[in-house]
Structure formats: structure tokens, C-alpha cells
Write an enzyme that holds these catalytic residues in place. Structure first.
Site, PDB file in Angstrom:
ATOM      1  N   GLU A 125      -0.621   1.037  -5.555  1.00 12.14           N
ATOM      2  CA  GLU A 125      -0.503  -0.116  -4.667  1.00 12.14           C
ATOM      3  C   GLU A 125      -0.530  -1.425  -5.464  1.00 12.14           C
ATOM      4  OE1 GLU A 125      -3.846   0.298  -1.910  1.00 12.14           O
ATOM      5  OE2 GLU A 125      -3.836   2.448  -2.256  1.00 12.14           O
ATOM      6  N   HIS A 175       0.839  -1.211   0.000  1.00 13.80           N
ATOM      7  CA  HIS A 175       0.000   0.000   0.000  1.00 13.80           C
ATOM      8  C   HIS A 175       0.874   1.262   0.000  1.00 13.80           C
ATOM      9  CE1 HIS A 175      -3.211   2.720   0.998  1.00 13.80           C
ATOM     10  NE2 HIS A 175      -4.069   1.767   1.353  1.00 13.80           N
ATOM     11  N   ASP A 193     -10.450   5.832  -6.052  1.00 10.43           N
ATOM     12  CA  ASP A 193     -10.222   4.546  -5.386  1.00 10.43           C
ATOM     13  C   ASP A 193     -10.550   3.456  -6.412  1.00 10.43           C
ATOM     14  OD1 ASP A 193      -9.788   2.548  -3.579  1.00 10.43           O
ATOM     15  OD2 ASP A 193     -11.304   3.192  -2.126  1.00 10.43           O
TER      16      ASP A 193
HETATM   17  O1  LIG Z   1      -7.863   3.700   5.870  1.00 10.92           O
HETATM   18  P1  LIG Z   1      -7.172   2.442   5.430  1.00 10.92           P
HETATM   19  O2  LIG Z   1      -7.713   1.222   6.103  1.00 10.92           O
HETATM   20  O3  LIG Z   1      -5.682   2.544   5.580  1.00 10.92           O
HETATM   21  O4  LIG Z   1      -7.455   2.279   3.893  1.00 10.92           O
HETATM   22  C1  LIG Z   1      -7.122   3.279   2.998  1.00 10.92           C
HETATM   23  C2  LIG Z   1      -7.576   2.933   1.590  1.00 10.92           C
HETATM   24  O5  LIG Z   1      -6.806   1.847   1.122  1.00 10.92           O
HETATM   25  C3  LIG Z   1      -7.003   1.564  -0.263  1.00 10.92           C
HETATM   26  O6  LIG Z   1      -6.166   0.520  -0.620  1.00 10.92           O
HETATM   27  C4  LIG Z   1      -8.426   1.167  -0.467  1.00 10.92           C
HETATM   28  O7  LIG Z   1      -8.678   0.908  -1.842  1.00 10.92           O
HETATM   29  C5  LIG Z   1      -9.344   2.254   0.041  1.00 10.92           C
HETATM   30  O8  LIG Z   1     -10.699   1.854  -0.113  1.00 10.92           O
HETATM   31  C6  LIG Z   1      -9.041   2.595   1.477  1.00 10.92           C
HETATM   32  O9  LIG Z   1      -9.851   3.676   1.891  1.00 10.92           O
END
Ligand SMILES: O=P(O)(O)OC[C@H]1O[C@@H](O)[C@H](O)[C@@H](O)[C@@H]1O
Length: 319
Positions: free
Chosen positions: A293, A189, A233
């Protein structure tokens, strides 16, 4: 004086030691930092094995990290490169992972540092070409009991962070150490730092279909390079074989290549979502980041006992 200067001394006859990468732990053992002799650096928090900083040789930060990110192990880090495993988002309809929190437990577990190694990129190459590799591990044995209860499989994860002068590679190996199969998803991520999101273009995804999570999960096709003009997203699936290239003002900034990771998620929360996240700061920080990601998140990797899955990304900087 002259005589002394001309006389070969013990010191002068010792071949100069080439500078080596420096790997150090923070005083509280919460993070490890590696610095190349040429100044490039990477910093990894053992909590989540989260890369929280990656700097080029001139000290410029390449990853975005929220000013309000929690680095004390109380919640997943907002920024850097959190690791998503064994579920992407939540999967209420998938019995094995239904109980897991968003993005699983890898990003909220404390990993072990397994060791470092450094190497020259080519035999006889200069010290300036040194690179360093850091290995981290997580297994069911050192998982928090509450997380183990939510996903009762024996597994092993090895995460390798490989710093080169002009690139960062992160690679995850999952092994099934259980006597029954399990399903999993993985995602790197990565929060890339940019100067101005309105000048950013992301190419390499044209022709790929994607699920648009901000438009009712409709499936669409990417027609050309992607610009970010609002909350974004998207789960590209399959993302295609091309490298994903991030340009800013027309100049190439990052090239992201993938190994065995068929999906790419592109995420930017934009104004309202950013303002709604307590750990996202400053509020307009969304202008300085875009998440690209690489992962394997549409469908499941089913690992039979003894099987392994490996996926990696390499982010290369343009000079
Ligand atoms: O707030 P988190 O759990 O770190 O996630 C952040 C984002 O991560 C992304 O990978 C998702 O596609 C999103 O939907 C999400 O909002």
C-alpha cells in the site's frame, strides 16, 4: 462472383477503424468497466472509487477481492484498491481527524465518474498499445452530511485509474478548496493477488525503517527481502526510492513504483485476523493476497488554501 470480389466496394475503400477501448457502465450505474482491445480490463465501483478488478489480457485477475466483500455501499470493500483519505487508521490524538472512522471516508463515499479518455502510448503505435484513463471525483459538496460533519473542510479529490497493457496506474490529487489549512494522509490500499503467500518475497524495502504494528509499534529496520510467515502489518517510513518487487517462487510478479508517496504499508492478516473479519472470505484467502500500500501516512500533509497534493502508484506486471 469473381467479378464482384475484384471490384473495389465502398466498404473495402473505407480505412479500417482501429479497435478502441470499451468503457461501459453496469445497469445500476454502480460501476464502470474499461476493456482494452487486447483484453486487459479494470472495473471500478463508484462507491469509494474502489478498483475491484484488474485483469491481464488472458483474463487472469491481478487483485484479490474477498468473496464476502460488500459491493452494495454498506461498508468499505474488502479487497481491490480501497482509497484511504484523509486519515490512515485512526488518529485519536490528532484533533482535525480524531472523529473520523478507520481509514477515513473516501472509501465509503460515492464518487462521481468524471470521464474517460484513451490514447496510444506512442504516435503511430498499433491499436495493441492503446491505453485508457478513467477519472473520478469527490468533493465536500457531494460528501454525505454525516461525513462532512466529522471533517468540516472544503476539499476536492480527483482519482485517475490508468490502464495499460502491462500496468495499472492509480493517482490521487487532493486540493484544499477551503480558506484554512487542513492536514491529511492518503494511501492506496492495494490487495495484490498471489497464488501462494508462502512462496512470496517482497524486495525493495531492505534498509528501510518500519513501524511494526503487530509488535507494539516498535521501530525496526528491514534487513533483507520480506517473507510473510504470520500476521504482518508494517508501515515503512521512509520506504526508500526503490521499486517494491513482489516475486513468487523466485519469479517476478509485480513491480510497484511510487510517485510522491513516501510510505509503503505491507499487510497480511494471516489466520486469526482473517477469521475475525466478517467480510473476509474464504477464511484462508490470506494465502492468496498481500497488501502493498503506497501512501503518505507518517505525519501529515498540511495543505494551505489552494494547495494540492498528488501521489500515484504504478503496478507493472511481469510477463
Ligand atoms: O479492516 P480495514 O479497516 O480495511 O483495515 C485493514 C488494514 O489496513 C492496513 O492498511 C492497516 O495497516 C491495518 O492495520 C488494517 O488492519
Amino acid at each position: 462472383m469473381v467479378e464482384r470480389a475484384n471490384r473495389p466496394s465502398a466498404l473495402a475503400s473505407t480505412p479500417a477503424l482501429a479497435p478502441q477501448p470499451q468503457v461501459t457502465f453496469s445497469d445500476d450505474n454502480s460501476r464502470v468497466t474499461a476493456v482494452l482491445p487486447t483484453g486487459e480490463s479494470v472495473e471500478v465501483l463508484l462507491y469509494g472509487a474502489t478498483v475491484i478488478s484488474w485483469k491481464s489480457g488472458d483474463g487472469t485477475e491481478k487483485l484479490w477481492l474477498s468473496e464476502a466483500a460488500k459491493l452494495d455501499g454498506t461498508r468499505a470493500v474488502r479487497g481491490g484498491i480501497p482509497l484511504v483519505f484523509p486519515v490512515f487508521g485512526t488518529a485519536p490524538d490528532h484533533a482535525q481527524t480524531a472523529k473520523l472512522p478507520q481509514h477515513g471516508f473516501a472509501r465509503t463515499s460515492r464518487w462521481e465518474f468524471l470521464g474517460k479518455s484513451s490514447s496510444e502510448s506512442a504516435p503511430g503505435s498499433a491499436a495493441a498499445d492503446l491505453s485508457v484513463k478513467l477519472d473520478f471525483g469527490l468533493s465536500s459538496a457531494n460528501l454525505d452530511p454525516s461525513a462532512r460533519a466529522l471533517w468540516p473542510f472544503q476539499f476536492g479529490l480527483i482519482y485517475t485509474v490508468y490502464l495499460n497493457r502491462d500496468s495499472l496506474t492509480t493517482s490521487l490529487v487532493v486540493t484544499n478548496d477551503d480558506d484554512k489549512p487542513f492536514d491529511c494522509q492518503v494511501l492506496l490500499h492495494t490487495y495484490l493477488r498471489v497464488k501462494d503467500i508462502t512462496a512470496v518475497e517482497i524486495s525493495g524495502l531492505a534498509g528501510a525503517s518500519y513501524v511494526d504494528k503487530v509488535d507494539g509499534a516498535k521501530t525496526k529496520t528491514q534487513s533483507s527481502a520480506l517473507t510473510i510467515t504470520g500476521e504482518t502489518d508494517r508501515v515503512y517510513s521512509p520506504a526508500g526510492d526503490a521499486a517494491v518487487i513482489v516475486t513468487e517462487g523466485g519469479a517476478k510478479v509485480f513491480t510497484v513504483t511510487r510517485d510522491n508517496l513516501g510510505n509503503v504499508v505491507v499487510w497480511n492478516p494471516w489466520t486469526d485476523k482473517a477469521a475475525g473479519m466478517a467480510d473476509f472470505a474464504p477464511n484462508d484467502g490470506f494465502k492468496n493476497m498481500v497488501c502493498v500500500e503506497p501512501g503518505s501516512v507518517s505525519g501529515w500533509q498540511t495543505l494551505e488554501p489552494g494547495d494540492a497534493f498528488e501521489g500515484a502508484q504504478t503496478i507493472t506486471l511481469s510477463s
